[in-house]
Enzyme design. Structure first.
Site, PDB file in Angstrom:
ATOM      1  N   ARG A  85       1.101  -1.305  -0.072  1.00 13.22           N
ATOM      2  CA  ARG A  85      -0.367   0.448   0.158  1.00 13.22           C
ATOM      3  C   ARG A  85       0.915   1.353   0.258  1.00 13.22           C
ATOM      4  O   ARG A  85      -0.406   1.971  -0.709  1.00 13.22           O
ATOM      5  CB  ARG A  85      -1.102   0.033   1.100  1.00 13.22           C
ATOM      6  CG  ARG A  85      -2.171  -1.047   1.147  1.00 13.22           C
ATOM      7  CD  ARG A  85      -3.168  -1.334   0.035  1.00 13.22           C
ATOM      8  NE  ARG A  85      -3.641  -2.160   0.012  1.00 13.22           N
ATOM      9  CZ  ARG A  85      -4.298  -2.918  -0.804  1.00 13.22           C
ATOM     10  NH1 ARG A  85      -4.219  -3.040  -2.004  1.00 13.22           N
ATOM     11  NH2 ARG A  85      -5.045  -3.844  -0.479  1.00 13.22           N
ATOM     12  N   ASN A 109      -0.315  -1.851  -7.686  1.00 19.05           N
ATOM     13  CA  ASN A 109      -1.091  -1.565  -7.523  1.00 19.05           C
ATOM     14  C   ASN A 109      -1.100  -0.346  -6.464  1.00 19.05           C
ATOM     15  O   ASN A 109      -2.234  -0.378  -5.581  1.00 19.05           O
ATOM     16  CB  ASN A 109      -3.190  -1.975  -7.442  1.00 19.05           C
ATOM     17  CG  ASN A 109      -2.600  -3.082  -6.379  1.00 19.05           C
ATOM     18  OD1 ASN A 109      -1.747  -3.728  -5.709  1.00 19.05           O
ATOM     19  ND2 ASN A 109      -3.674  -2.794  -6.016  1.00 19.05           N
ATOM     20  N   ASP A 163      -1.770  -7.179 -11.163  1.00 13.74           N
ATOM     21  CA  ASP A 163      -2.924  -7.356 -10.425  1.00 13.74           C
ATOM     22  C   ASP A 163      -3.833  -6.555  -9.635  1.00 13.74           C
ATOM     23  O   ASP A 163      -3.670  -5.045  -9.231  1.00 13.74           O
ATOM     24  CB  ASP A 163      -1.765  -7.891  -9.038  1.00 13.74           C
ATOM     25  CG  ASP A 163      -2.939  -8.554  -8.207  1.00 13.74           C
ATOM     26  OD1 ASP A 163      -3.731  -9.766  -8.818  1.00 13.74           O
ATOM     27  OD2 ASP A 163      -2.763  -7.888  -7.000  1.00 13.74           O
ATOM     28  N   ASP A 182      -1.490 -12.857  -0.946  1.00 14.29           N
ATOM     29  CA  ASP A 182      -2.173 -11.782  -1.615  1.00 14.29           C
ATOM     30  C   ASP A 182      -3.033 -11.147  -0.127  1.00 14.29           C
ATOM     31  O   ASP A 182      -4.275 -10.719  -0.229  1.00 14.29           O
ATOM     32  CB  ASP A 182      -3.666 -12.286  -1.735  1.00 14.29           C
ATOM     33  CG  ASP A 182      -4.060 -11.264  -2.563  1.00 14.29           C
ATOM     34  OD1 ASP A 182      -4.003 -10.107  -3.483  1.00 14.29           O
ATOM     35  OD2 ASP A 182      -5.308 -12.028  -3.333  1.00 14.29           O
ATOM     36  N   PRO A 236     -12.357  -5.693  -1.804  1.00 14.55           N
ATOM     37  CA  PRO A 236     -11.973  -6.511  -1.955  1.00 14.55           C
ATOM     38  C   PRO A 236     -10.575  -6.901  -1.191  1.00 14.55           C
ATOM     39  O   PRO A 236      -9.625  -6.113  -1.275  1.00 14.55           O
ATOM     40  CB  PRO A 236     -11.914  -7.072  -2.990  1.00 14.55           C
ATOM     41  CG  PRO A 236     -12.344  -6.374  -4.165  1.00 14.55           C
ATOM     42  CD  PRO A 236     -12.127  -4.549  -2.846  1.00 14.55           C
TER      43      PRO A 236
HETATM   44  N1  LIG Z   1      -7.282  -9.567  -3.421  1.00 11.00           N
HETATM   45  C1  LIG Z   1      -8.014  -8.550  -3.036  1.00 11.00           C
HETATM   46  O1  LIG Z   1      -9.517  -9.169  -3.135  1.00 11.00           O
HETATM   47  N2  LIG Z   1      -7.726  -6.984  -3.027  1.00 11.00           N
HETATM   48  C2  LIG Z   1      -6.482  -6.709  -3.556  1.00 11.00           C
HETATM   49  C3  LIG Z   1      -6.047  -6.803  -5.439  1.00 11.00           C
HETATM   50  C4  LIG Z   1      -5.952  -8.672  -5.635  1.00 11.00           C
HETATM   51  O2  LIG Z   1      -5.372  -9.138  -5.693  1.00 11.00           O
HETATM   52  O3  LIG Z   1      -6.844  -8.818  -6.053  1.00 11.00           O
HETATM   53  C5  LIG Z   1      -6.020  -5.480  -3.176  1.00 11.00           C
HETATM   54  O4  LIG Z   1      -5.123  -4.713  -3.524  1.00 11.00           O
HETATM   55  O5  LIG Z   1      -6.653  -4.886  -2.795  1.00 11.00           O
HETATM   56 ZN   LIG Z   2      -5.764 -10.011  -7.619  1.00 10.60          ZN
END
Ligand SMILES: NC(=O)N[C@@H](CC(=O)O)C(=O)O
Ligand SMILES: [Zn+2]
Length: 430
Positions: A55, A85, A145, A298, A316
């Site tokens: 982040r 991202n 991603d 993740d 998410p």
């Molecule tokens: N996995 C998720 O639900 N969210 C991820 C993005 C991702 O990994 O697709 C995010 O950056 O919050």
């Molecule tokens: Zn992803």
């Protein structure tokens, strides 16, 4: 500082002493070394995470390179691949170098930046892949991603481009046309709850397409967070054809199912969504037989504001770094599907190979054997200690763990990065 780890059990089950000196596993006299009694403890090569959202820059209210690094070290990791991202997006040499350098300054874990495939994650124009590869960060993994590289021609060009330096495109396999408005897995549960479904085929179709593109180009494809039984079948087919494809599964997809959506608690909202018990079983078997190569967290921290709201509005994503190993012990080791050598392979050796981290690069070497002369990147785990997850007890800034209140096996006692303790007695050292 040097350490003598006494009587630790290696992944193959044998017991040994390990001397950590000058950053490597050393041989010879242990004079002056601090002794750690590791009787009953398991030693694993430092874990490597292929999929971490740190982040920073942009959402330091959810996580920073420092807090995420601390969470990683506490989880037994010595290297994490930081997803692109961020805001700004990590799509140029300057920003990946900055992330890499900040990771080094914190010094708790090697932060290996993932570069974006397309400018601004826009899906249209390729980012400066070569410049990121040549930068001090030595980027080898590229991913949009959070978004799928949906345009097949863009995907093909990206695969062609990274071939020159043995890079890999890590695809978030989700056909956005099939997931428009999706809130959870498409199936019985979504029908019952009246939520728009995210069909398995949206993932499977992209994996099949990309495997064919990778075969056509002769390049490396990695599939992020595989979540369905059908994806496992596609991967099995692709691997049987000799296509250069690897895949990861998250701890949460190995444990949790879409029945949890019935709680309407957004802590269970994640992309790809939690699936069915049949999918969970197929994923476990695929991880056991190597169809899925690696476990990746993740780790996706989100603030209370972004998570503690109604389901449809929530972002998410779930925390993962501090609970990954215990979840793997519960789902894979306690069930007899993997032994400790298998855990070392799926959580350290394989991810390090996929990410190009096993050699001498900007970030040193990870996922190497626990042998004399190798970098002293390792973790000591107490397999008999169980602990109960509390969101406040985690090192992440964010609190979005789906495991609150759950009692899990396996406590990380100590983590060493190039012979330096980043975690000692279960506590982060900075
Ligand atoms: N996995 C998720 O639900 N969210 C991820 C993005 C991702 O990994 O697709 C995010 O950056 O919050
Ligand atoms: Zn992803």
């Amino acid at each position: 500082m040097s350490y003598l780890i006494r009587g630790a059990t290696l992944p193959d089950g044998t017991t040994t002493d390990l001397l950590l000196r000058d950053g490597v596993l050393a041989e010879g006299p242990a004079d002056g070394a601090e002794v750690i009694d590791a009787e009953g403890l398991r030693v694993l090569p430092g874990l490597v995470d292929l999929h971490t959202h740190l982040r920073q820059p942009g959402r330091e209210d959810a996580e920073t390179i420092e807090t995420g690094s601390r969470a990683a070290a506490l989880g037994g990791y010595t290297a994490v691949c930081a997803m692109a991202n961020t805001d700004p997006v990590a799509d140029a040499a300057g920003i990946v170098e900055q992330v890499w350098r900040l990771g080094r300054e914190v010094g708790l874990v090697d932060v290996q930046p993932v570069g974006a495939v397309t400018l601004g994650l826009g899906g249209e124009r390729l980012a400066e892949l070569g410049a990121m590869a040549d930068s001090a960060a030595r980027v080898r993994v590229f991913s949009d991603d959070g978004h799928c590289v949906h345009d097949a021609a863009v995907m093909r060009r990206a695969l062609e481009y990274v071939k020159a330096f043995d890079g890999v495109i890590a695809q978030h396999a989700e056909d956005p046309k099939l997931t428009a408005g999706a809130q959870m897995n498409e199936g019985e549960q979504s029908a019952r709850l009246g939520l728009t479904g995210w069909p398995a085929v949206a993932e499977e179709a992209i994996i099949a397409r990309d495997a064919l593109l990778a075969a056509h180009v002769g390049s490396r494809l990695h599939v992020c967070h595989v979540s369905t039984a059908g994806s496992v079948e596609v991967l099995r087919w692709a691997k049987s054809r000799g296509i250069r494809v690897t895949a990861e599964v998250t701890p949460h997809h190995l444990l949790l199912t879409d029945e949890l959506a019935a709680t309407y608690d957004p802590v269970y909202k994640v992309n790809p969504p939690l699936r069915t018990a049949e999918d969970v079983n197929a994923l476990r078997e695929a991880l056991a037989d190597g169809t899925i190569d690696a476990v990746a967290t993740d780790h996706a921290p989100h603030t209370r504001e972004d998570k503690e709201c109604e389901w449809a509005a929530a972002r998410p994503g779930m925390l993962g770094l501090e609970t990954a190993l215990p979840i793997v012990l519960r789902t894979m080791v306690e069930t007899g599907l993997l032994d400790w050598a298998g855990v070392a392979e799926r959580m350290s050796h394989a991810p390090a190979r996929i990410a190009g981290l096993t050699g001498d690069g900007a970030t040193g070497a990870h996922g190497r054997p626990l042998a004399a002369g190798e970098p002293a990147n390792l973790v000591l785990v107490d397999p008999s200690a169980s602990w109960t997850v509390t969101p406040e007890g985690l090192a992440s800034i964010s609190r979005n763990t789906p495991y609150a209140g759950l009692t899990l096996p396996g406590r990380v006692v100590a983590t060493f990065l190039r012979g330096r303790a980043t975690v000692l007695d279960g506590k982060a050292q900075a």
